[in-house]
Design an enzyme around this catalytic site. Structure first.
Site, mmCIF file in Angstrom:
data_model
loop_
_atom_site.group_PDB
_atom_site.id
_atom_site.type_symbol
_atom_site.label_atom_id
_atom_site.label_comp_id
_atom_site.label_asym_id
_atom_site.label_seq_id
_atom_site.Cartn_x
_atom_site.Cartn_y
_atom_site.Cartn_z
ATOM 1 N N HIS A 192 -2.206 4.516 4.320
ATOM 2 C CA HIS A 192 -1.347 3.274 4.056
ATOM 3 C C HIS A 192 -0.632 3.357 2.516
ATOM 4 O O HIS A 192 0.156 2.371 2.173
ATOM 5 C CB HIS A 192 -2.509 1.909 3.798
ATOM 6 C CG HIS A 192 -2.795 1.422 5.084
ATOM 7 N ND1 HIS A 192 -2.339 1.096 6.252
ATOM 8 C CD2 HIS A 192 -4.153 1.362 5.445
ATOM 9 C CE1 HIS A 192 -3.043 0.951 7.084
ATOM 10 N NE2 HIS A 192 -4.259 0.768 6.755
ATOM 11 N N ASP A 200 -5.947 5.874 13.894
ATOM 12 C CA ASP A 200 -6.327 4.714 13.268
ATOM 13 C C ASP A 200 -5.869 3.566 13.795
ATOM 14 O O ASP A 200 -4.865 3.514 14.397
ATOM 15 C CB ASP A 200 -6.211 4.696 11.767
ATOM 16 C CG ASP A 200 -7.088 3.883 10.854
ATOM 17 O OD1 ASP A 200 -7.916 4.441 10.419
ATOM 18 O OD2 ASP A 200 -6.423 2.537 10.965
ATOM 19 N N HIS A 208 -5.182 0.707 12.501
ATOM 20 C CA HIS A 208 -4.135 0.206 11.772
ATOM 21 C C HIS A 208 -2.988 1.083 11.731
ATOM 22 O O HIS A 208 -3.081 2.312 11.899
ATOM 23 C CB HIS A 208 -4.688 -0.001 10.364
ATOM 24 C CG HIS A 208 -5.913 -0.748 10.120
ATOM 25 N ND1 HIS A 208 -7.080 -0.230 10.173
ATOM 26 C CD2 HIS A 208 -6.195 -2.046 10.270
ATOM 27 C CE1 HIS A 208 -7.858 -1.396 9.955
ATOM 28 N NE2 HIS A 208 -7.554 -2.380 9.940
ATOM 29 N N ASP A 237 -11.570 3.308 13.717
ATOM 30 C CA ASP A 237 -11.903 1.592 13.805
ATOM 31 C C ASP A 237 -11.429 1.281 14.934
ATOM 32 O O ASP A 237 -11.407 0.157 15.010
ATOM 33 C CB ASP A 237 -11.443 1.252 12.444
ATOM 34 C CG ASP A 237 -9.895 1.779 11.974
ATOM 35 O OD1 ASP A 237 -9.541 2.563 12.598
ATOM 36 O OD2 ASP A 237 -9.588 1.505 10.811
HETATM 37 ZN ZN ZN Z 1 -7.746 1.480 9.666
#
Ligand code: ZN
Length: 300
Positions: A123, A160, A162, A244
């Site tokens: 991120h 991931d 996200h 995740d």
């Molecule tokens: Zn994540």
């Protein structure tokens, strides 16, 4: 086949405070699972080096680097509402970034690598920390790889749950780096629509709805991710390996099983016989440990 795990106990000292999901226990769960698995005696554990500031400047602004350093030097604080740092976090983040570059060196010399480090990175954009991430480890590793002999193309596959807005932000204008992400959408951080393709059609985003099951997820992998990796034919394949999207994860709503990560790892090994996986997210301790063992087992 030698398999390396890059890890340093200092990664546990990045203190995010009580009840923060991105916590030292995550790495401890991975370490103890790998130390007690049936192939533990075949793993090569290695302590990584620090990244240096000049290397970070390949992908981050000087202001970004200085800002994190100054907040840490002043005792810690918040880089964004989700991203606390302590006084040691700057140096630990340099080591986390260094671990991913060491991983590139190991892959080039003929091994597969699992980087067990924190803070995670996908991120972090060129000029801002966010989402538990300080420096973009995967983008740095890709950039570092391209500076080595005979490495002309790098793929980053981000599984991931996200979207890796930071990785995309940094690599999307580089025709030598291809980035593919499959992620829950709409969801944090809000980016990653299928319309975001990079300046050179070098980015592929595969948004998936909440509650997707593993069969449908793996269809997306087979139909979209794998052909993208094949088409780009990378000299090095880097995986932003968050866990995740596992059904036990408390932050997201995708229903993968540990075997699904093993499957994707096997397929990635069809693209390149040695690969680099580095930990991003994943917030259920049992799932983290089990998934680490599953994917690392595939690397032999
Ligand atoms: Zn994540």
């Amino acid at each position: 086949m030698s398999v390396f795990v890059l890890y340093h106990p200092e990664f546990l000292n990045h203190d995010t405070g009580a009840s923060h999901p991105e916590r030292p226990d995550r790495l401890q769960a991975c370490v103890s699972a790998l130390k007690s698995c049936e192939f533990s005696n075949q793993l090569n554990w290695k302590k990584p080096r620090f990244a240096i500031e000049n290397e970070l400047e390949w992908i981050h602004t000087k202001e970004h680097i200085k800002h994190i350093k100054s907040v840490c030097d002043s005792g810690g604080g918040y880089m964004d509402p989700d991203t606390p740092v302590c006084s040691e976090s700057y140096n630990i983040a340099l080591k986390s970034a260094g671990a991913w570059m060491d991983g590139v060196d190991k892959v080039i010399s003929g091994s597969s690598v699992f980087v067990l480090s924190r803070p995670p990175g996908h991120h972090a954009e060129s000029n801002r920390a966010m989402g538990f991430c300080l420096f973009s480890n995967a983008a740095l590793a890709a950039t570092y790889a391209l500076k080595q002999n005979n490495i002309n193309k790098v793929c980053i596959f981000d599984w991931d749950v996200h979207h890796g807005n930071g990785t995309q932000n940094i690599v999307q204008s580089n025709p030598d780096i291809a980035y593919v992400s499959i992620h829950q959408f709409p969801f944090y951080p809000g980016t990653g629509s299928h319309l975001e393709n990079g300046s050179h059609n070098n980015v592929l985003n595969i948004p998936i709805p909440a509650n997707l099951g593993s069969k449908e997820y793996l269809q997306k992998f087979d139909n979209d991710v794998f052909p993208f990796l094949q088409r780009n034919n990378p000299d090095i394949l880097i995986i932003s390996a968050g866990f995740d999207a596992h059904h036990r994860d408390p932050l997201a709503c995708i229903n993968l099983k540990k075997e699904d990560y093993a499957y994707m790892t096997r397929q990635c090994l069809e693209i390149q016989s040695n690969i680099l996986l580095g930990l991003e997210g994943g917030y259920d301790l049992q799932a983290l440990g089990e998934c680490c063992v599953e994917v690392v087992h595939e690397l032999f």
